[in-house]
Design a protein around this motif. Structure first.
Motif, short mmCIF file in Angstrom:
data_model
loop_
_atom_site.label_atom_id
_atom_site.label_comp_id
_atom_site.label_asym_id
_atom_site.label_seq_id
_atom_site.Cartn_x
_atom_site.Cartn_y
_atom_site.Cartn_z
N GLN A 1 0.83 -1.20 0.00
CA GLN A 1 0.00 0.00 0.00
C GLN A 1 0.87 1.25 0.00
O GLN A 1 1.86 1.32 0.74
CB GLN A 1 -0.91 0.03 1.23
CG GLN A 1 -1.97 -1.05 1.25
CD GLN A 1 -2.89 -0.89 2.45
OE1 GLN A 1 -2.47 -0.53 3.54
NE2 GLN A 1 -4.17 -1.17 2.25
N VAL A 2 0.49 2.22 -0.83
CA VAL A 2 1.11 3.54 -0.77
C VAL A 2 0.29 4.35 0.22
O VAL A 2 -0.86 4.71 -0.05
CB VAL A 2 1.11 4.23 -2.15
CG1 VAL A 2 1.61 5.67 -2.03
CG2 VAL A 2 2.00 3.45 -3.13
N THR A 3 0.85 4.62 1.39
CA THR A 3 0.10 5.32 2.44
C THR A 3 0.25 6.83 2.35
O THR A 3 -0.54 7.56 2.96
CB THR A 3 0.54 4.83 3.83
OG1 THR A 3 1.96 5.01 3.98
CG2 THR A 3 0.22 3.35 3.99
N SER A 4 1.27 7.31 1.65
CA SER A 4 1.38 8.75 1.39
C SER A 4 2.26 8.97 0.17
O SER A 4 3.14 8.15 -0.13
CB SER A 4 1.95 9.51 2.60
OG SER A 4 3.32 9.21 2.80
N ASP A 5 2.00 10.05 -0.54
CA ASP A 5 2.74 10.40 -1.75
C ASP A 5 2.82 11.92 -1.79
O ASP A 5 1.89 12.58 -2.22
CB ASP A 5 2.00 9.83 -2.96
CG ASP A 5 2.75 10.05 -4.27
OD1 ASP A 5 3.82 10.68 -4.25
OD2 ASP A 5 2.25 9.59 -5.32
N SER A 6 3.91 12.47 -1.30
CA SER A 6 3.96 13.92 -1.09
C SER A 6 5.13 14.59 -1.81
O SER A 6 6.16 13.97 -2.09
CB SER A 6 4.07 14.22 0.41
OG SER A 6 5.25 13.67 0.95
N LYS A 7 4.92 15.86 -2.09
CA LYS A 7 5.97 16.69 -2.68
C LYS A 7 5.69 18.13 -2.27
O LYS A 7 4.53 18.56 -2.21
CB LYS A 7 5.97 16.56 -4.20
CG LYS A 7 7.21 17.12 -4.87
CD LYS A 7 7.36 16.59 -6.28
CE LYS A 7 8.68 17.06 -6.86
NZ LYS A 7 8.97 16.43 -8.17
N SER A 8 6.74 18.89 -1.97
CA SER A 8 6.52 20.25 -1.48
C SER A 8 7.42 21.23 -2.22
O SER A 8 8.39 20.86 -2.89
CB SER A 8 6.79 20.32 0.03
OG SER A 8 8.11 19.93 0.33
N MET A 9 7.06 22.52 -2.08
CA MET A 9 7.82 23.61 -2.71
C MET A 9 8.29 24.58 -1.63
O MET A 9 7.62 24.78 -0.62
CB MET A 9 6.95 24.35 -3.72
CG MET A 9 6.42 23.47 -4.84
SD MET A 9 5.27 24.36 -5.93
CE MET A 9 6.39 25.52 -6.73
N ASN A 10 9.45 25.17 -1.85
CA ASN A 10 9.96 26.21 -0.97
C ASN A 10 9.83 27.57 -1.65
O ASN A 10 10.26 27.74 -2.79
CB ASN A 10 11.44 25.94 -0.64
CG ASN A 10 11.62 24.61 0.08
OD1 ASN A 10 10.96 24.34 1.07
ND2 ASN A 10 12.51 23.77 -0.44
N TRP A 11 9.22 28.52 -0.94
CA TRP A 11 8.94 29.83 -1.51
C TRP A 11 9.70 30.92 -0.76
O TRP A 11 10.02 30.79 0.41
CB TRP A 11 7.44 30.13 -1.44
CG TRP A 11 6.61 29.25 -2.32
CD1 TRP A 11 6.19 27.98 -2.05
CD2 TRP A 11 6.09 29.58 -3.60
NE1 TRP A 11 5.45 27.48 -3.09
CE2 TRP A 11 5.37 28.45 -4.06
CE3 TRP A 11 6.16 30.71 -4.42
CZ2 TRP A 11 4.72 28.42 -5.30
CZ3 TRP A 11 5.51 30.69 -5.64
CH2 TRP A 11 4.81 29.56 -6.08
N GLU A 12 9.95 31.99 -1.47
CA GLU A 12 10.53 33.19 -0.87
C GLU A 12 9.59 34.35 -1.17
O GLU A 12 9.08 34.47 -2.30
CB GLU A 12 11.92 33.46 -1.47
CG GLU A 12 12.64 34.62 -0.81
CD GLU A 12 14.07 34.77 -1.33
OE1 GLU A 12 14.43 35.90 -1.71
OE2 GLU A 12 14.80 33.76 -1.37
N SER A 13 9.32 35.16 -0.19
CA SER A 13 8.39 36.27 -0.41
C SER A 13 9.02 37.61 -0.04
O SER A 13 9.95 37.67 0.77
CB SER A 13 7.11 36.07 0.42
OG SER A 13 7.42 36.02 1.80
N LYS A 14 8.52 38.65 -0.68
CA LYS A 14 8.99 40.01 -0.41
C LYS A 14 7.79 40.91 -0.13
O LYS A 14 6.74 40.76 -0.76
CB LYS A 14 9.79 40.56 -1.60
CG LYS A 14 11.11 39.84 -1.82
CD LYS A 14 11.92 40.50 -2.92
CE LYS A 14 13.27 39.81 -3.10
NZ LYS A 14 14.07 40.45 -4.18
#
Length: 235
Positions: A56-69
């Motif tokens: 079983q695939v119990t999680s499948d995640s990917k994230s992004m890192n942002w910079e704000s001004k």
């Protein structure tokens, strides 16, 4: 009577390819080994994990890192800084179904699969000889930790490799292995072997690409056995 999965569950289990490249069995002389290694580019070849039940695939995640001004009285302006690797949590179970060796999943087979999975961590360790005596030698290479993976529609045959080949398998490395045992210890009288009744396995697979598309001068991940970049079929 030996334990047997239903046809549908068996098909689901067989739809998962989890292959450890570093544990590959190679035979023959150096030239044959080199040819065999080249043939593995873009293919799910190595030492495959066998599943007793569908994983079983119990999680499948990917994230992004942002910079704000800051943007005066308006919300901040955001910029993409980087993208993290995809993380897939995969789990499955083994149960000793016949302690007397009549079934296919006896103590020996379950123990062999568990040891194979634990052995991933030691993919860079091998056996050698010195002065006629067996010794443990370490020849650590990054590529030894490649895992070829595909499971149903969590991927398709579009994984793109450096030699222009495509494959059903994407490349990952494993960040964590967790094995939990439960139930009584099973004793096989005919072989005098003992192993727990149940073993629950969980792996954290981390996306691993060659990185050569981004910067051809960076050779730190110059491994042809790695996919080049995520393709739509693998999103």
């Amino acid at each position: 009577m030996a334990f047997k999965l239903t046809e549908s569950d068996q098909a689901i289990a067989e739809a998962c390819s989890l292959v450890f490249y570093g544990k590959r069995p190679l035979e023959g002389d150096a030239k044959m080994k080199a040819a065999a290694t080249r043939d593995r580019v873009g293919r799910c070849i190595g030492t495959a994990v066998n599943f007793q039940f569908p994983p079983q695939v119990t999680s499948d995640s990917k994230s992004m890192n942002w910079e704000s001004k800051a943007n005066a009285v308006l919300p901040p302006i955001a910029y993409v800084k980087s993208i993290d690797a995809r993380k897939i949590a995969l789990s499955w179970t083994y149960i000793v179904t016949d302690e007397f060796g009549q079934g296919s999943w006896n103590v020996d087979k379950v123990a062999a699969e568990v040891k194979k999975i634990r052995g991933y961590i030691n993919s860079g360790v091998g056996k050698g000889q010195k002065n006629g005596e067996d010794i443990t030698i370490k020849n650590l290479k990054n590529e030894d930790f490649i895992i070829f993976f595909k499971y149903g529609l969590f991927g398709d045959a579009s994984a793109r490799y450096d030699n222009e080949k495509t494959s059903e398998c994407y490349t990952f490395y494993c960040a964590a292995i967790d094995v939990k045992h439960s139930g009584p210890m099973i004793y096989e009288g005919y072989s005098n072997k003992v192993f727990p009744l149940r073993s629950d396995i969980s792996l954290t697979l981390i996306e691993w690409t060659s990185g050569r598309v981004k910067d051809t001068k960076d050779v730190s991940a110059n491994i042809p056995l790695l996919v080049q970049f995520p393709t739509p079929g693998w999103f």
